[in-house]
Design an enzyme around this catalytic site. Structure first.
Site: not given
Ligand code: SIN
Length: 516
Positions: A13, A35, A42, A47, A49, A274, A371
């Site tokens: 969902s 579930k 997620n 957080q 955008g 990252r 994502s």
């Molecule tokens: C974040 O806000 O740092 C995570 C966002 C993301 O993984 O795209």
């Protein structure tokens, strides 16, 4: 045993599952199984955008360049091009659904920046609460259709004549159901919830990948797990994410003496990709240093980042001091169930979307805020495909023959510890072999049961997914993006664009292919 029937069954969902349901439900009977509760995803926690080239000085080619650069050129070029080209249309769709992205005082959209983006192109809702608001908007559009079944765990796919025709599931009281569907869509998210330090909802432990693998579908790129640099620490425990947008607004990474950790490491400094930032923090912590995010330069922090501020408040972390203790943790799985541009897996009748799918758009390291965009794009792809599928013949109900579970099961905490110590941010052959042997010592001893318990089927799936990550990590004898091997610390030309694909019945990858 309950027997149910629907046109389309969506498992999961998060954003991709809900958007697909919204698009399909005007023409088809749709059911969503989750579930936990509908909000346990997620996407809801997101957080960051949505990245899209909607700014007049930004072109889709710029977004493509950044996505491929962050992905270490391991991305599937055509799929990535489709993703970034569709970005502006997806933003428009969300606006049409009633989503209000943050604006500046003059009424123009506020564009945020995160790691590895060379331009500010990320749209947020209420600062760092984008996921929650997106889900709430889409949820309103489907809830009156009564199509969500909460507390229902799918533990096996029903396959007949090579086609997926439904699922076996258990509810929270342990009651079993068979649900038949012309199309089954896996939208269960990634697997990072298996790691002890992670940013994910507790329910996100690779279920869809395990179900698809057990049914014979192809899984690709399982070695690529993205570690987010800044999980918020309370003591030694991680209590949530601190969005990268904080660094986009001027936050800097320092050690306990105030020394900048990213200076001189990468031209983008604190906003480097990252994988690079996470490794730097990991190494500093391995040397016994503490790692902090210095937020003193960010005006109106609590207004701009209400979710992070609330996390701090809830956990008694004094954010007003200007320093948040942070550490890297598992965040996103670039690999998953291989799908084509129509969201089809290698099993007819079975589709995968969102993080659980492998479309190849993230390469070896996902670009921040791509994502939710991928969730939207793959939801639209699956809806288009299913709406135009020829009508399927109805299969008669199948007999319940049982499911394989582990003869001896480890604790989930043991799996987490092995993943953390042997299949983490830095890996090597010795640790990976140790992990694989440990996973196989349990996986090699399975027995059939006709009366499975939820815990039994879950732990087997979790172990299986952990093993898949470890196996592919051992086979990729190079370092690329999020996959770092201390015994093979460089990118190797021969591995360029090579994907490790796995399918059941063989411990070896059945194919290592090159994709343009
Ligand atoms: C974040 O806000 O740092 C995570 C966002 C993301 O993984 O795209």
């Amino acid at each position: 045993m309950n027997i149910r029937q629907t046109d389309v069954l969506i498992v999961g969902s998060g954003l991709s599952g809900l958007v697909a349901a919204e698009l399909l439900s005007t023409h088809k009977n749709v059911m969503i199984f989750t579930k936990g509760r509908l909000e346990d995803s997620n996407s809801y926690l997101a957080q960051g955008g949505i990245a899209a080239s909607t700014h007049k000085e930004d072109q889709w080619q710029d977004h493509l360049f950044d996505t491929i650069h962050a992905g270490c050129e391991h991305n599937h070029l055509q799929a990535t091009e489709v993703l970034v080209k569709k970005g502006p249309a997806m933003i428009k769709r969300l606006i049409d659904l009633g989503v209000e992205f943050d604006r500046s005082e003059d009424g123009s959209y506020q564009y945020g920046r995160e790691g590895a983006h060379r331009r500010s192109r990320i749209l947020h809702i209420c600062g760092d609460a984008t996921g929650k608001h997106l889900i709430n908007t889409v949820k309103k559009r489907i809830l009156d259709k009564q199509i969500v079944v909460e507390g229902e765990t799918v533990f096996k796919l029903i396959i007949r004549d090579g086609r997926c025709i439904g699922v076996w599931s258990l509810d929270e009281r342990g009651e079993m159901s068979a649900t038949y569907a012309a199309s089954v869509v896996l939208a269960t998210g990634g697997l990072s919830g298996l790691y002890p330090f992670n940013s994910n909802a507790a329910t996100v432990t690779g279920d869809g990948m395990a179900l698809a693998y057990e049914a014979g579908a192809v899984l690709t790129d399982m070695e690529f797990i993205q570690f987010h640099p800044t999980l918020l620490l309370r003591g030694r425990e991680s209590v949530g994410l601190v969005t990268e947008a904080v660094r986009g607004e001027g936050g800097i990474l320092v050690d306990e003496y105030g020394n900048r950790l990213m200076q001189g490491v990468h031209p983008l400094g604190d906003l480097a990709p990252r994988d690079i930032v996470s490794r730097e923090l990991y190494r500093a912590r391995q040397q016994g240093k503490k790692t902090y995010l210095d937020i003193r330069r960010i005006p109106r922090f609590s207004e701009r980042f209400p979710t992070v501020t609330e996390l701090c408040r809830k956990n008694g972390i004094p954010w007003e001091n200007g320093f948040l203790q942070v550490a890297p943790g598992a965040h996103f799985s670039m690999g998953g169930i291989e799908v084509d541009a129509s969201a089809r897996t290698s099993i007819p009748g079975l589709f995968a979307i969102g993080e659980t799918a492998h479309t190849g758009v993230h390469g070896a390291n996902r670009l921040a805020s791509n994502s939710l965009l991928e969730g939207m794009v793959t939801a639209e792809q699956v809806a288009q495909t299913i709406l135009y599928e020829p009508k399927q013949r109805l299969y008669p109900p199948v007999s319940w023959l049982g499911v394989k579970v582990l003869k001896y099961a480890p604790q989930l905490e043991q799996i987490r510890t092995i993943l953390d110590t042997c299949v983490g941010i830095e890996r090597n052959e010795q640790q990976l072999v140790k992990a694989i042997n440990w996973f196989e010592s349990y996986l090699d001893q399975q027995v059939y049961t006709k009366t499975p318990h939820l815990e039994e089927v879950q732990i087997k799936n979790q172990l299986l997914v952990a093993w898949l990550v470890a196996k592919s990590s051992l086979e990729r004898t190079e370092s690329r993006g999020s996959h770092y091997r201390s015994d093979y610390p460089y990118q190797v030309e021969e591995w360029r664009q090579k994907r490790i694909k796995r399918r059941k019945w063989s411990h070896e990858p059945f194919e290592i292919t090159t994709h343009a």
